[in-house]
Design an enzyme around this catalytic site. Structure first.
Site, PDB file in Angstrom:
ATOM      1  CG  ASP A  95      -1.554   1.281   1.561  1.00  0.00           C
ATOM      2  OD1 ASP A  95      -2.450   1.448   0.448  1.00  0.00           O
ATOM      3  OD2 ASP A  95      -1.479   1.876   2.321  1.00  0.00           O
ATOM      4  CG  ASP A 155      -2.308   2.090   6.353  1.00  0.00           C
ATOM      5  OD1 ASP A 155      -2.354   1.888   5.155  1.00  0.00           O
ATOM      6  OD2 ASP A 155      -2.686   3.263   6.874  1.00  0.00           O
ATOM      7  CG  ASP A 196      -1.715   7.666   0.289  1.00  0.00           C
ATOM      8  OD1 ASP A 196      -1.366   8.763   0.374  1.00  0.00           O
ATOM      9  OD2 ASP A 196      -1.936   7.051  -0.521  1.00  0.00           O
TER      10      ASP A 196
END
Length: 221
Positions: A14, A177, A16
């Site tokens: 991922d 995240d 961001d």
């Protein structure tokens, strides 16, 4: 080698909240959009909890917070366009890579692992940000939230990456995240690894039960 990488041939990161802290620039663009409509800016703290489902959802959450109701479709579309213009003007002024990211990418590259990126951020912003941070060369393929018909937590982007390189999902790892990353990885048959420092709507990512958690991507070196 970290246990999460055992028998792994492809890693999908991922962006961001996993590789980069982009909230300062995202929040600035959101506040520019709001100010253009004579609305109260929301600031970084709120935006940090709203990131993760793509730019359209980010703008919807910001407007809903300020207006006290979900905006009508026409206003949402116009506001999203305003946000994109503001973000495009300054996508990487205060965005930074997290500690350990570059070392992890270099280590994976040295081991011959295929490194890819799958984010819900619009694809047009991926290369400018990665180039500005000196990270673009590590990624064999990148997918944005508008690259395919579906985006995370749908498994389609991850399955697309695995198919492009002819790698079985069981030999792939999703690193993210948020619960959306964990869900996408699980549904695609990928192993999942989470970092706890990113954006997960104020919830601990460990509650999504990824296969593993690392405090820093430097642990993958």
């Amino acid at each position: 080698m970290h246990p999460a990488l055992q028998d792994i041939r492809l890693v999908a990161f991922d962006l961001d909240g996993t590789l980069i802290d982009s909230v300062p620039d995202l929040a600035a663009a959101v506040d520019t959009m709001l100010s253009g409509q004579h609305l109260v800016p929301v600031g970084e703290a709120k935006v940090r909890d709203w990131v993760g489902n793509g730019s359209h959802k980010l703008v919807e959450r910001a407007l809903t917070s300020v207006l006290g109701e979900v905006p009508d479709p026409a206003r949402l579309t116009a506001s999203h366009d305003e946000f994109l213009r503001a973000y495009h003007a300054a996508p990487c002024e205060r965005t930074r890579a997290y500690p350990g990211v570059r070392e992890a990418l270099e280590s994976l590259e040295a081991r011959g692992v295929i490194v890819t990126l799958v984010t819900n951020k619009p694809a047009a912003f991926i290369d400018p940000i990665l180039e500005a941070l000196g990270l673009r060369r590590y990624f064999r393929m990148t997918l944005g939230g508008d690259s395919l018909a579906e985006k995370k937590p749908h498994p389609a982007p991850l399955l697309h990456l695995a198919a492009q390189f002819g790698i079985a999902p069981a030999q792939c790892l999703m690193v993210g995240d948020s619960r959306h990353d964990v869900e996408a990885g699980r549904r695609a048959g990928f192993r999942t690894l989470a970092v706890p420092y990113g954006y997960n709507h104020g919830e601990p990512v460990a509650s999504s039960r990824p296969d593993g958690v690392v405090e820093s991507l430097g642990e993958l070196v």
